[in-house]
Design an enzyme around this catalytic site. Sequence first.
Site, short mmCIF file in Angstrom:
data_model
loop_
_atom_site.label_atom_id
_atom_site.label_comp_id
_atom_site.label_asym_id
_atom_site.label_seq_id
_atom_site.Cartn_x
_atom_site.Cartn_y
_atom_site.Cartn_z
N HIS A 142 0.86 -1.18 0.00
CA HIS A 142 0.00 0.00 0.00
C HIS A 142 0.90 1.23 0.00
O HIS A 142 2.03 1.20 0.49
CB HIS A 142 -0.86 -0.04 1.27
CG HIS A 142 -1.94 0.97 1.35
ND1 HIS A 142 -1.69 2.28 1.70
CD2 HIS A 142 -3.28 0.88 1.16
CE1 HIS A 142 -2.83 2.95 1.72
NE2 HIS A 142 -3.82 2.13 1.39
N ASP B 123 2.95 -4.81 8.08
CA ASP B 123 1.72 -4.04 7.98
C ASP B 123 0.55 -5.02 8.04
O ASP B 123 0.30 -5.76 7.08
CB ASP B 123 1.72 -3.26 6.66
CG ASP B 123 0.42 -2.52 6.38
OD1 ASP B 123 -0.53 -2.65 7.18
OD2 ASP B 123 0.36 -1.82 5.35
N GLN C 139 -4.58 -5.29 6.62
CA GLN C 139 -5.51 -6.13 5.88
C GLN C 139 -5.67 -7.53 6.46
O GLN C 139 -6.57 -8.26 6.07
CB GLN C 139 -5.06 -6.25 4.42
CG GLN C 139 -5.24 -4.99 3.61
CD GLN C 139 -6.69 -4.56 3.50
OE1 GLN C 139 -7.59 -5.40 3.40
NE2 GLN C 139 -6.93 -3.27 3.51
N LYS D 211 -10.77 -1.67 10.20
CA LYS D 211 -10.90 -2.79 9.27
C LYS D 211 -11.28 -4.08 10.00
O LYS D 211 -11.49 -5.11 9.36
CB LYS D 211 -9.60 -2.97 8.49
CG LYS D 211 -9.27 -1.80 7.57
CD LYS D 211 -8.00 -2.05 6.78
CE LYS D 211 -7.49 -0.81 6.09
NZ LYS D 211 -8.34 -0.34 4.99
N CYS E 8 -4.71 2.31 -3.76
CA CYS E 8 -3.48 2.81 -3.11
C CYS E 8 -2.35 1.80 -3.22
O CYS E 8 -1.54 1.64 -2.31
CB CYS E 8 -3.73 3.17 -1.64
SG CYS E 8 -4.85 4.56 -1.43
#
Length: 408
Positions: free
Chosen positions: A125, A202, A205, A228, A366
Amino acid sequence: MSCVSFDVQKIREDFPILKRKVNGHSLVYLDNAATSQKPQAVIDCMVDYYSNYNANIHRGVHTLSQEATDAYEVARKKIQNHFGITHPEEVIFTSGTTHAINLVANGFSSFLKKGDEVLVSAMEHHSNIVPWQMLCERTGATLKVIPMNETGELVMEDFEKLLSESTKLVFVNHVSNALGTINPIEEIIIKAHKVGAAVLIDGAQSCAHIKPNLNALDVDFYVTSAHKMCGPTGVGMLYGKKEWLEKLPPYQGGGEMIKEVTFEKTTYAGLPHKFEAGTPNIAGGIAFGAAIDYLNEIGFKEITAYEDGLLSYATLELLKIEGLKIYGTSKNKTSVISFNLDGIHPYDVGTIVDKLGIAVRTGHHCAQPIMDYYKIPGTVRASFSFYNTKEEVDKLVEAVKRAKMMLS
């Protein structure tokens, strides 16, 4: 809750927004990779805070302040337990994943120099690309990219070739927001540590679908956002190993992050307050804890099994449409399908399915380097959650067929 008792219709009753209509149709919400919907328990938690004990935290001896502080710190403990974190002070509340990444990137400005190397993956991202580019510009370090292949998987042989004693930092997403690929982070962490590099994962997600144990992973930093994973917007988490967080300088100066202030010198507070300057999103932090409680009540094994079934079903049904191509075909995926119809712009497809009450994401998500790799302007992305149904998948398939008929 066992798989046998997983009742998606009962779960859907927990989400008030799923009852609404869009353009005269029942809402089919398939943009969960952008943000998930919120159960009533999380909404009630935020209302309760503002209605009954709204006060600033860590600063007051009065009852409301003490109640708010206790609730906020209980939420920190919930996050610690959920993610398998050793110490509560290793949990830093942030405004989200982007804030957390920038906090670490800013801190590493003190450690990097010309000749050092930073590795990121080709499927990141933008928020896990731009801060490292800025870091390299400030320090003279070099940014290198771990390549991906046609199926949307990282080329691990090339990753190993890129690693050297010059590698100081490695940054990879746990799950690709554009493709759904689950990256082999265990292998990445082990190999990066062998050359002495720190690793940031990261998890924005992944955390709605996977329950990582950060202590077992031995990762140096892990970041995620509440919104999320059924929590509120504007709050997230940075996990950092205690030894790293103690070495990093503060990201922001202000109230709460100080021990003593004079005009001659300021000394900083200990962890976690060193990185939590100013009044935080108190309601958001408390509701983050409520969201974690909610997800654990359902159970992550049950969530994963159900979502995997949805992903398989949707993949099979969408591929029956002639001229439809799916991008990201890794065997190890979460419930994301990025696709295009041959000769039709994804924005046009998204516009038509929205008229039918179906929310999908269109564009480069993104993650523009991924789109450049495939030489496409973007994709239509359908991302599923445990409150979606096969009937909603069927509606998506019919809507895509209709869009193809209208736009061909």
